[in-house]
Motif scaffolding. Structure first.
Motif, PDB file in Angstrom:
ATOM      1  N   MET A  36      17.794  72.067 -34.701  1.00 11.39           N
ATOM      2  CA  MET A  36      18.260  73.084 -33.758  1.00 11.39           C
ATOM      3  C   MET A  36      19.639  73.585 -34.155  1.00 11.39           C
ATOM      4  N   GLY A  37      20.486  72.659 -34.611  1.00 14.81           N
ATOM      5  CA  GLY A  37      21.840  73.049 -35.012  1.00 14.81           C
ATOM      6  C   GLY A  37      21.873  73.877 -36.290  1.00 14.81           C
ATOM      7  N   MET A  38      21.000  73.558 -37.241  1.00 10.70           N
ATOM      8  CA  MET A  38      21.035  74.236 -38.540  1.00 10.70           C
ATOM      9  C   MET A  38      20.074  75.417 -38.628  1.00 10.70           C
ATOM     10  N   ALA A  39      19.453  75.756 -37.520  1.00  8.43           N
ATOM     11  CA  ALA A  39      18.486  76.856 -37.563  1.00  8.43           C
ATOM     12  C   ALA A  39      19.093  78.159 -38.106  1.00  8.43           C
ATOM     13  N   HIS A  71      15.870  63.396 -41.974  1.00 12.24           N
ATOM     14  CA  HIS A  71      15.377  63.238 -40.602  1.00 12.24           C
ATOM     15  C   HIS A  71      15.239  64.607 -39.923  1.00 12.24           C
ATOM     16  N   ALA A  72      15.878  65.637 -40.520  1.00 12.00           N
ATOM     17  CA  ALA A  72      15.771  66.984 -39.955  1.00 12.00           C
ATOM     18  C   ALA A  72      14.566  67.733 -40.508  1.00 12.00           C
ATOM     19  N   CYS A  73      13.568  66.993 -40.979  1.00 16.63           N
ATOM     20  CA  CYS A  73      12.471  67.611 -41.723  1.00 16.63           C
ATOM     21  C   CYS A  73      11.693  68.643 -40.909  1.00 16.63           C
ATOM     22  N   VAL A  74      11.741  68.534 -39.581  1.00 10.29           N
ATOM     23  CA  VAL A  74      11.073  69.545 -38.758  1.00 10.29           C
ATOM     24  C   VAL A  74      11.561  70.936 -39.149  1.00 10.29           C
ATOM     25  N   LEU A  75      12.826  71.028 -39.476  1.00 14.16           N
ATOM     26  CA  LEU A  75      13.413  72.306 -39.889  1.00 14.16           C
ATOM     27  C   LEU A  75      12.702  72.836 -41.125  1.00 14.16           C
ATOM     28  N   TYR A 138      19.841  74.674 -53.597  1.00 14.52           N
ATOM     29  CA  TYR A 138      20.493  74.601 -52.291  1.00 14.52           C
ATOM     30  C   TYR A 138      20.205  73.237 -51.666  1.00 14.52           C
ATOM     31  N   VAL A 139      21.224  72.636 -51.135  1.00 16.81           N
ATOM     32  CA  VAL A 139      21.058  71.335 -50.473  1.00 16.81           C
ATOM     33  C   VAL A 139      21.634  71.422 -49.064  1.00 16.81           C
ATOM     34  N   PHE A 140      20.873  70.996 -48.099  1.00 12.80           N
ATOM     35  CA  PHE A 140      21.414  70.800 -46.739  1.00 12.80           C
ATOM     36  C   PHE A 140      21.709  69.313 -46.590  1.00 12.80           C
ATOM     37  N   CYS A 141      22.864  68.998 -46.060  1.00 11.73           N
ATOM     38  CA  CYS A 141      23.143  67.581 -45.811  1.00 11.73           C
ATOM     39  C   CYS A 141      23.973  67.434 -44.558  1.00 11.73           C
ATOM     40  N   GLY A 142      24.049  66.203 -44.080  1.00 13.21           N
ATOM     41  CA  GLY A 142      24.810  65.918 -42.868  1.00 13.21           C
ATOM     42  C   GLY A 142      25.911  64.902 -43.122  1.00 13.21           C
ATOM     43  N   ASP A 143      26.551  64.481 -42.048  1.00 15.24           N
ATOM     44  CA  ASP A 143      27.638  63.512 -42.180  1.00 15.24           C
ATOM     45  C   ASP A 143      27.180  62.227 -42.848  1.00 15.24           C
ATOM     46  N   GLY A 144      25.998  61.764 -42.462  1.00 15.17           N
ATOM     47  CA  GLY A 144      25.502  60.500 -43.001  1.00 15.17           C
ATOM     48  C   GLY A 144      25.390  60.557 -44.521  1.00 15.17           C
ATOM     49  N   CYS A 145      24.863  61.657 -45.032  1.00 17.91           N
ATOM     50  CA  CYS A 145      24.719  61.802 -46.488  1.00 17.91           C
ATOM     51  C   CYS A 145      26.065  61.665 -47.175  1.00 17.91           C
ATOM     52  N   LEU A 146      27.092  62.231 -46.555  1.00 19.70           N
ATOM     53  CA  LEU A 146      28.402  62.255 -47.226  1.00 19.70           C
ATOM     54  C   LEU A 146      29.173  60.959 -47.060  1.00 19.70           C
ATOM     55  N   MET A 147      28.716  60.088 -46.164  1.00 22.51           N
ATOM     56  CA  MET A 147      29.339  58.758 -46.071  1.00 22.51           C
ATOM     57  C   MET A 147      28.796  57.822 -47.145  1.00 22.51           C
ATOM     58  N   GLU A 148      27.569  58.047 -47.578  1.00 22.82           N
ATOM     59  CA  GLU A 148      26.930  57.168 -48.552  1.00 22.82           C
ATOM     60  C   GLU A 148      27.611  57.276 -49.924  1.00 22.82           C
ATOM     61  N   GLY A 149      27.783  56.145 -50.579  1.00 19.46           N
ATOM     62  CA  GLY A 149      28.402  56.126 -51.903  1.00 19.46           C
ATOM     63  C   GLY A 149      27.635  56.917 -52.941  1.00 19.46           C
ATOM     64  N   ILE A 230      29.638  74.227 -48.483  1.00 25.06           N
ATOM     65  CA  ILE A 230      29.986  75.054 -47.330  1.00 25.06           C
ATOM     66  C   ILE A 230      30.030  74.159 -46.105  1.00 25.06           C
ATOM     67  N   LYS A 231      31.213  74.017 -45.562  1.00 25.31           N
ATOM     68  CA  LYS A 231      31.351  73.226 -44.329  1.00 25.31           C
ATOM     69  C   LYS A 231      30.954  74.111 -43.172  1.00 25.31           C
ATOM     70  N   LEU A 232      29.842  73.792 -42.585  1.00 28.90           N
ATOM     71  CA  LEU A 232      29.276  74.632 -41.547  1.00 28.90           C
ATOM     72  C   LEU A 232      29.433  73.902 -40.219  1.00 28.90           C
ATOM     73  N   LYS A 233      30.317  74.408 -39.401  1.00 26.75           N
ATOM     74  CA  LYS A 233      30.506  73.776 -38.083  1.00 26.75           C
ATOM     75  C   LYS A 233      29.344  74.182 -37.190  1.00 26.75           C
ATOM     76  N   THR A 234      28.567  73.203 -36.767  1.00 23.40           N
ATOM     77  CA  THR A 234      27.446  73.522 -35.879  1.00 23.40           C
ATOM     78  C   THR A 234      27.487  72.629 -34.647  1.00 23.40           C
ATOM     79  N   THR A 235      26.693  73.007 -33.688  1.00 23.53           N
ATOM     80  CA  THR A 235      26.531  72.199 -32.477  1.00 23.53           C
ATOM     81  C   THR A 235      25.147  71.566 -32.551  1.00 23.53           C
ATOM     82  N   ILE A 236      25.138  70.247 -32.662  1.00 28.21           N
ATOM     83  CA  ILE A 236      23.849  69.559 -32.765  1.00 28.21           C
ATOM     84  C   ILE A 236      23.028  69.861 -31.509  1.00 28.21           C
TER      85      ILE A 236
END
Lengths: 668, 668
Positions: A36-39, A71-75, A138-149, A230-236
């Motif tokens: 919903m946030g990344m739509a 986990h956002a695969c519905v998108l 093109y890659v979509f990622c979230g906070d969790g992806c960027l915390m991983e080593g 691209i840092k995309l500020k969204t509302t989850i």
């Protein structure tokens, strides 16, 4: 084509958001918040930028898209449906039955691999007037992806490699499973990516500022010598009553919330899985554009073929995933009189013979090139030309000390097509990449690990570098061919089977120390995964072993023969491949009638499947010169002869028929 | 004490460099380059700053030192010798016989764990006038450590946690095994650490600018709310003819090079392993200072005990590594009539009962708190007070999505002393931390993994999240207790044994789905690692299982009984602990006389050790509601009854005695 907002955008974005809520509610599990946030970003990206033909999902020069926050695969499924890929509304309704999501961080690194593949193949095959391979990743990622080593490793390498064709959209929504990212993730992500050499762009309002989203993506495409994030500020969960909170991350929206959401976006609360015709129409245009793009590309490829027939033939062969004809003739073959060599050296000989014949091979090491022996003479580094250290045509990747990213990048390289990646480190440090290795096997992709220093035989580096549990770990992974060749012909066989298995990753576990060439070893024999190295009629014992211990087993068998104990020796370099042979063959190798003793200089776990008795390490290894370490653990011809005698005596005393461990009441 | 350079420094530094060359040459293996390059920093750090008593290496408030680039261990051994630790020149000469080095990146993250431990224990026990716990943690690391993802994860968390007590000296020598770091590592490391919230300092000439080194360390100590990294530009192998090149990284110096080196530094080329008396004298003063520091600390502790007897008693108990008395009485105990619960929930109940009783328990999750159920009610987050989200007294660490760092940080927490860390994620993602897990086991440290969602029973997340090979992997690691409890009492038993095993890490593999409480299950029984859940006399079959499949085995046994097939059921929650029982007990559990069938909803690999026939997953799992997934793979009471019947028929037909798989010709 204009990137500017259009009248149909709002309905399309609302549709995606509402569909995400419906899909997750229907399956009663899933993650509605990120879709919903990344739509908006997804809609802008796919409707304006992504070059792809829904009618041919395999078109080679299509843009690649990776959803790293899987986990956002519905998108993703929703977009594929709207674009007209083979994914119906009914498929969306049946969400969760056959689909899976990805472990965090992997997709980010896969994207780096996809971008490397484009840069490499473009450099090799593009010609003046023939910009054949020029897609974006093109890659979509979230906070969790960027915390991983794994993503940190991949990002650092991508910056070094100046991958201008890589565009990451980071869903900067400040929410992960534990709630606000303030609890654990307060670094300055943008500054970090600048330090890696990336271009960093920001979109402050990713919920509704469509022009800003489009401009950022357009700007990213213009930067040719840096990857962009691209840092995309969204509302989850944008539009939900619980938007902006963790409550909307991983659970379905409540029924009344869905009603409110639909009303808010002008949808009928009663209608489920509704797509307005104008949205289908808008996406139909996008699909048409993609089909046209492929059509002109096909024309370009055809005229390329007229002007550059050799390159064309090679490229189309690679795209088709076929190996060059007669490549197997280049495989090194050995006689027993050939000198003993380390299997890592034998691997180097194979690579030296095959890389000129199979240009598809793109290799690299996690900063252990001189130890893994993976860089063959005259090969060129894959490097940005500006470094002066190589070119993008180069086939050797310097991964740095980044095992996990290396494994995940290799998954991206092979997913692109036209490339067979081999990657290298010490066997023990393949474990650092375990997350990527299991995904190679699950995704059925052909990655070849050159895993040297494969046992206590590595000697002085000691227990922290000596694998013990490692073979059991990798042998238990479905669809992973774990090879531990015993000599020259077995090493050639391991490569031969690994290269032919285009649905299966392989780990070649290779010795640091020299191994003699065995009598009875041939490429053909070893290609069956297991075979009899030394035969005896009416044996008293069979020793089954692999890798550097096979010659020790042969030595033990000779000593036992002197005592009148007839001992067969079986080499079992690859369990997966052996298990695929017919039962008759397998029972001829590991037959009933006498006890079978296994021998490997690691944990014995799992050898019970192929033997009655098991010899190996009781615990960790030790540091020292390799012969001393083998002596310490009793892995010598003379001690194994003593153990073998014990086994024979024990089974004689026990009496009764000795049945092959392969004979079972049922098969799974 | 002055930090300024002294007349004795030059000789001491030259001694360290020459000793490194001698040690590596004598053992004919090792890494002289980094020790020679980092000799000045090591000398300044140890002679001016490190607070430690060589006569008591266990003094609790000593400064901690971690050599993360473990291949440079000659440096550490040399310093330990000079300082008068129990490490003689003869030990140095015998280098490589008993010592090992560390996988890259681990030490960095261990250092973060040590720093967290100090911050926490200091916050809990320090009082006005009693700054009892206030040590620094110093880490030396190299380029390789900083390329690894595990250090990126740990650095980001350390910045978030504002660990002002952590000082990292980064040997910025531009050389790794593949040569110049220009080939793969060109990021701006300083800027990256600034983005994490670190203080970044630089020393441009780490080869000889001793004042700059001392000033940087002094400045680092003054920054109380940020960890510090000091970028120390050094010349690898300083003094060698090959200084500054990869040639000096991992191979002994040639004989003529050693002669030249010694001559250059004013040493006799003939003398080996020479330490000038002035250097011993200088270090003796340092050692004396350390002894005095401990003596006054002991006085401080004694007066603390008078003023704060309760805290003193608890602190000294924790320092001694003893659990509080009677803690076991708090373990939850269950009856069969108690409701079925998920073992992750049972784990939460144990933690809720034990954390108030055992303050040593410091927990956390890699961003899966609500799924792992590891944060018990009213527990406080470990957070910098300025965040307003918790305090350093807090016992719950928000690790973020950083599994590998979490594992390595836990190793640091327990190495500090006084803390028993438990860490949590999905079982499948413990594999991301495999590098740290095996080091827990090798280093004999007590880390408890709360690994939930332990099988296909996790359901909808699907194969990417469903462990298959995982149990075989961890069961093959020596000294790692892998537990898969079947119900409430077994979960209590797993915790009980894990808490008592202070030399062994444990992984508790826990279900997402509910499990009934078994008849025959008690804490005492399960604490033996394996026991009979359901007994029969003259059985036809034994089913051995663990975790969520034990109740399915019990159900199958009932169905078989209806057909007149007497079936025992054995629960085997922990192989390591079961293997430690005496053979008589083990044979009473898995006895001869009837076939044994194993049942686990993962790869069967390894179960051959405890059974004749094995049922499990043939390949990957599947996505869907958990009961449907179990059904799909035939892991139901009715199907296992069918399989059990097949096994019984097969062994009847085969005839002969059925011998327990535990009866072997020899033991390793």
């Amino acid at each position: 084509m204009s990137f500017a907002p259009q009248s149909t955008d709002a309905a399309a974005i609302a549709t995606i958001r509402v569909l995400a809520a419906d899909v997750v509610a229907k399956s009663n599990s899933g993650h509605p918040g990120a879709p919903m946030g990344m739509a908006p970003a997804a809609h802008i990206l796919f409707s304006r930028f992504v070059n792809a033909n829904p009618k041919n999902s395999k078109w080679f020069n299509r843009d690649r898209f990776v959803l790293s926050n899987g986990h956002a695969c519905v998108l993703q499924y929703t977009l594929l449906h709207l674009l007209g890929y083979k994914l119906s509304l009914d498929d969306l309704k049946a969400f969760r039955i056959e689909v899976t999501t990805g472990p965090l961080g992997q997709g980010f690194a896969n994207g780096v691999g996809l971008a490397i593949a484009q840069a490499h193949l473009g450099a090799v095959y593009n010609k003046d007037g023939f910009d054949l391979i020029n897609n974006f990743t093109y890659v979509f990622c979230g906070d969790g992806c960027l915390m991983e080593g794994v993503s940190s490793e991949a990002a650092s390498l991508a910056g070094h490699l100046q991958l201008g064709n890589l565009i990451v959209v980071y869903d900067d929504n400040n929410i992960s499973i534990d709630g606000d990212t303030a609890v654990a993730f307060t670094e300055d992500v943008g500054a970090r990516f600048v330090s890696y050499g990336w271009q960093v762009l920001s979109v402050q309002n990713g919920d509704s500022d469509l022009a800003a989203i489009a401009n950022a993506i357009a700007e990213a495409r213009l930067e040719k010598s840096k990857p962009t994030i691209i840092k995309l500020k969204t509302t989850i969960g944008f539009g939900s009553k619980e938007q902006g909170t963790h409550g909307v991350h991983g659970s379905p929206l409540k029924a009344d919330d869905i009603v409110a959401l639909k009303t808010k976006f002008g949808f009928s609360p009663e209608q489920k899985f509704h797509v307005p015709q104008e949205t289908y129409d808008a996406y139909a245009k996008v699909a048409k554009r993609g089909a046209a793009a492929e059509a002109s590309w096909n024309e370009l490829l055809a005229s390329y073929g007229k002007k550059y027939p050799t390159e064309h033939a090679e490229l189309t062969r690679r795209i088709a995933g076929k190996l060059p004809e007669h490549w197997e003739k280049s495989l090194p073959v050995y006689k027993t009189s050939d000198p003993a060599q380390a299997s890592r050296k034998l691997s180097e000989i194979v690579l030296t013979a095959l890389t000129p014949v199979i240009p598809d091979l793109v290799g690299g090491s996690a900063d252990l090139t001189g130890s893994n022996l993976t860089k063959v003479k005259n090969s060129v580094d894959f490097q940005p030309p500006s470094t002066g250290l190589g070119t993008y045509k180069g086939t050797y990747i310097r991964y740095g000390v980044r095992e996990h990213a290396m494994g995940a990048i290799a998954n991206g390289l092979v997913a692109y097509g036209g490339i067979i990646p081999f990657v290298a480190t010490f066997l023990n440090f393949v474990s650092y990449a375990a997350g990527a290795v299991r995904l190679s096997a699950l995704s059925k992709v052909q990655v070849i690990w050159v895993a040297t220093h494969d046992s206590i035989g590595l000697g002085e580096d000691g227990p922290t570098h000596q694998p013990v549990e490692t073979n059991a770990h990798f042998r238990a992974i479905p669809n992973l061919a774990f090879w531990r060749p015993a000599d020259g012909n077995e090493t050639s066989a391991a490569y031969a089977v690994a290269l032919k298995s285009n649905q299966t990753p392989s780990i070649l576990s290779l010795s640091r120390q020299n191994l003699p060439n065995l009598e009875g070893s041939t490429i053909e024999h070893a290609s069956r995964g297991g075979y009899v190295v030394h035969e005896e009629v009416d044996e008293d014992l069979t020793i089954v072993s692999c890798g550097s211990e096979v010659s020790i087993a042969v030595e033990a068998a000779k000593k036992l023969k002197e005592q009148g104990i007839k001992t067969r020796v079986v080499s079992l370099p690859c369990w997966l491949v052996f298990d695929q042979q017919d039962q008759e063959y397998r029972l001829s190798v590991l037959r009933s009638g006498a006890p079978i003793l296994s021998l490997e200089a690691l944990s014995t776990l799992g050898w019970e499947r192929y033997s009655h008795e098991q010899y190996g390490l009781p615990s960790w290894g030790a540091s020292g010169p390799y012969l001393k370490v083998y002596e310490k653990f009793g892995i010598t011809g003379s001690n194994i002869a003593v153990v073998g005698k014990k086994v024979v005596d024990f089974y004689k005393k026990k009496g009764g028929e000795v049945v092959s461990p392969l004979i079972k009441a049922f098969t799974l």
